[in-house]
Design a protein around this motif. Structure first.
Motif, PDB file in Angstrom:
ATOM      1  N   PHE A 131      -0.374   3.256  -6.345  1.00  0.00           N
ATOM      2  CA  PHE A 131      -0.621   2.856  -5.193  1.00  0.00           C
ATOM      3  C   PHE A 131      -2.508   2.703  -6.076  1.00  0.00           C
ATOM      4  O   PHE A 131      -2.764   3.640  -5.668  1.00  0.00           O
ATOM      5  CB  PHE A 131      -0.706   3.097  -4.719  1.00  0.00           C
ATOM      6  CG  PHE A 131      -1.881   2.071  -3.123  1.00  0.00           C
ATOM      7  CD1 PHE A 131      -1.577   0.985  -2.575  1.00  0.00           C
ATOM      8  CD2 PHE A 131      -3.348   2.149  -3.282  1.00  0.00           C
ATOM      9  CE1 PHE A 131      -2.140  -0.139  -2.075  1.00  0.00           C
ATOM     10  CE2 PHE A 131      -3.994   1.536  -2.226  1.00  0.00           C
ATOM     11  CZ  PHE A 131      -3.695   0.408  -2.023  1.00  0.00           C
ATOM     12  N   LYS A 132      -3.553   2.170  -7.038  1.00  0.00           N
ATOM     13  CA  LYS A 132      -4.282   1.961  -7.578  1.00  0.00           C
ATOM     14  C   LYS A 132      -4.312   3.510  -8.777  1.00  0.00           C
ATOM     15  O   LYS A 132      -5.372   4.701  -7.949  1.00  0.00           O
ATOM     16  CB  LYS A 132      -5.398   2.646  -6.414  1.00  0.00           C
ATOM     17  CG  LYS A 132      -5.301   0.839  -5.787  1.00  0.00           C
ATOM     18  CD  LYS A 132      -7.278   1.468  -5.020  1.00  0.00           C
ATOM     19  CE  LYS A 132      -7.043  -0.174  -3.829  1.00  0.00           C
ATOM     20  NZ  LYS A 132      -6.788  -1.743  -4.866  1.00  0.00           N
ATOM     21  N   SER A 148      -0.229  -2.059  -5.102  1.00  0.00           N
ATOM     22  CA  SER A 148      -1.168  -1.933  -4.464  1.00  0.00           C
ATOM     23  C   SER A 148      -1.378  -3.820  -5.529  1.00  0.00           C
ATOM     24  O   SER A 148      -2.619  -4.407  -5.203  1.00  0.00           O
ATOM     25  CB  SER A 148      -2.303  -1.444  -5.627  1.00  0.00           C
ATOM     26  OG  SER A 148      -1.878  -1.093  -7.097  1.00  0.00           O
ATOM     27  N   ASN A 185       2.277  -4.116   0.752  1.00  0.00           N
ATOM     28  CA  ASN A 185       2.730  -2.196   0.743  1.00  0.00           C
ATOM     29  C   ASN A 185       3.633  -1.782   1.405  1.00  0.00           C
ATOM     30  O   ASN A 185       3.195  -1.650   2.487  1.00  0.00           O
ATOM     31  CB  ASN A 185       0.686  -1.544   0.895  1.00  0.00           C
ATOM     32  CG  ASN A 185       1.113  -0.482   0.857  1.00  0.00           C
ATOM     33  OD1 ASN A 185       1.640   0.114   0.252  1.00  0.00           O
ATOM     34  ND2 ASN A 185      -0.289   0.901   0.453  1.00  0.00           N
ATOM     35  N   SER A 213      -3.548   7.852  -5.168  1.00  0.00           N
ATOM     36  CA  SER A 213      -4.746   7.107  -5.529  1.00  0.00           C
ATOM     37  C   SER A 213      -6.538   7.303  -5.821  1.00  0.00           C
ATOM     38  O   SER A 213      -6.780   8.477  -5.295  1.00  0.00           O
ATOM     39  CB  SER A 213      -4.170   6.252  -4.339  1.00  0.00           C
ATOM     40  OG  SER A 213      -2.548   5.895  -4.077  1.00  0.00           O
TER      41      SER A 213
END
Length: 262
Positions: A13-14, A38, A62, A202
């Motif tokens: 996620f990122k 993401s 998500n 993240s």
């Protein structure tokens, strides 16, 4: 049993700032699935350019850590999945030692974890501390942290994989707890070294901290409700609620808005 029996699964996620160092540390295992929460199409392009054989899944929703890994478990065609956080780096001997231990145990385990210097394992009851014998190359524990877990898929599917109700935090401990209640084995492989940067998976600043705090407390309440009675839950968390209420008032009066929100 060989490297072909293992898939590496990574939920992102990122995570662009850390994922490439993680992938660089993977030397032996060729089957890799990345499940991105993401929907980062640019990251997919960059990774596929450098690692064309990686199966990179863009999720439109998500699903959290547990939900993402459950999807990886469903996609994997191997008997075992090594789940890694994107902010982990495997030591040069990690894959070799995990495979060696896997061959020695002959799949008679549910989870096996590489060894992290900050102690990525523990016991559910502190008075059982003498159970752990870290002098052995492979030693028995009650739980391991979720940033690095070699999963025996057959064993965990029997207990329902990760709890889909937990979005973030304690889903690893919850899974280990359910496995131990079913008398399943969880091990640490002493010679398989891994490094965890911690809270680097993240990177989106204050919003990340706010999100973490919310899910950490929600997961703690949910986890305790599963394995304790209501009296214990209310006694434990009402005290915290009162404490946080005083903090909320104090931060409001002193105009510390970020701390107030957190």
């Amino acid at each position: 049993m060989n490297y072909k029996n293992i898939t590496i699964g990574i939920v992102t996620f990122k995570s662009e700032k850390v994922i490439f160092e993680c992938l660089k540390s993977i030397k032996k295992i060729k089957k890799i699935i990345i499940f991105d929460n993401s929907y980062d199409a640019e990251l997919k392009k960059k990774i596929k350019k450098k690692y064309p054989n990686i199966n990179f899944i863009l999720s439109k929703k998500n699903l959290g850590y547990g939900g993402g890994n459950n999807k990886i478990f469903q996609l994997a065609k191997t008997s075992h999945v090594l789940i890694l956080n994107p902010d982990t780096i495997m030591g040069g001997n990690c894959e070799k030692e995990l495979l060696k231990s896997l061959q020695q145990l002959k799949s008679k385990f549910a989870i096996m974890s590489p060894n992290e210097k900050n102690k990525n394992f523990g016991l559910f009851k502190e008075n059982n501390e003498n159970k752990i014998n870290p002098s052995k190359d492979i030693y028995d524990v009650d739980y391991v942290k979720g940033f690095a877990m070699l999963i025996n898929l057959q064993k965990i599917k029997n207990v329902g994989m990760f709890d889909k109700n937990i979005f973030l935090y304690l889903e690893d401990i919850d899974l280990c707890k359910r496995l131990k209640l079913k008398k399943q084995k969880i091990y640490v492989c002493k010679k398989a070294e891994i490094y965890h940067l911690g809270a680097k998976s993240s990177n989106f600043g204050f919003e990340s901290e706010k999100c973490r705090n919310w899910h950490w407390m929600w997961s703690k309440v949910y986890y305790n409700k599963k394995f304790s009675n209501n009296f214990v839950i209310y006694t434990k968390f009402i005290v915290k609620l009162i404490l946080y209420s005083f903090r909320l008032i104090a931060y409001s009066l002193t105009f510390q808005m970020k701390k107030k929100i957190i």
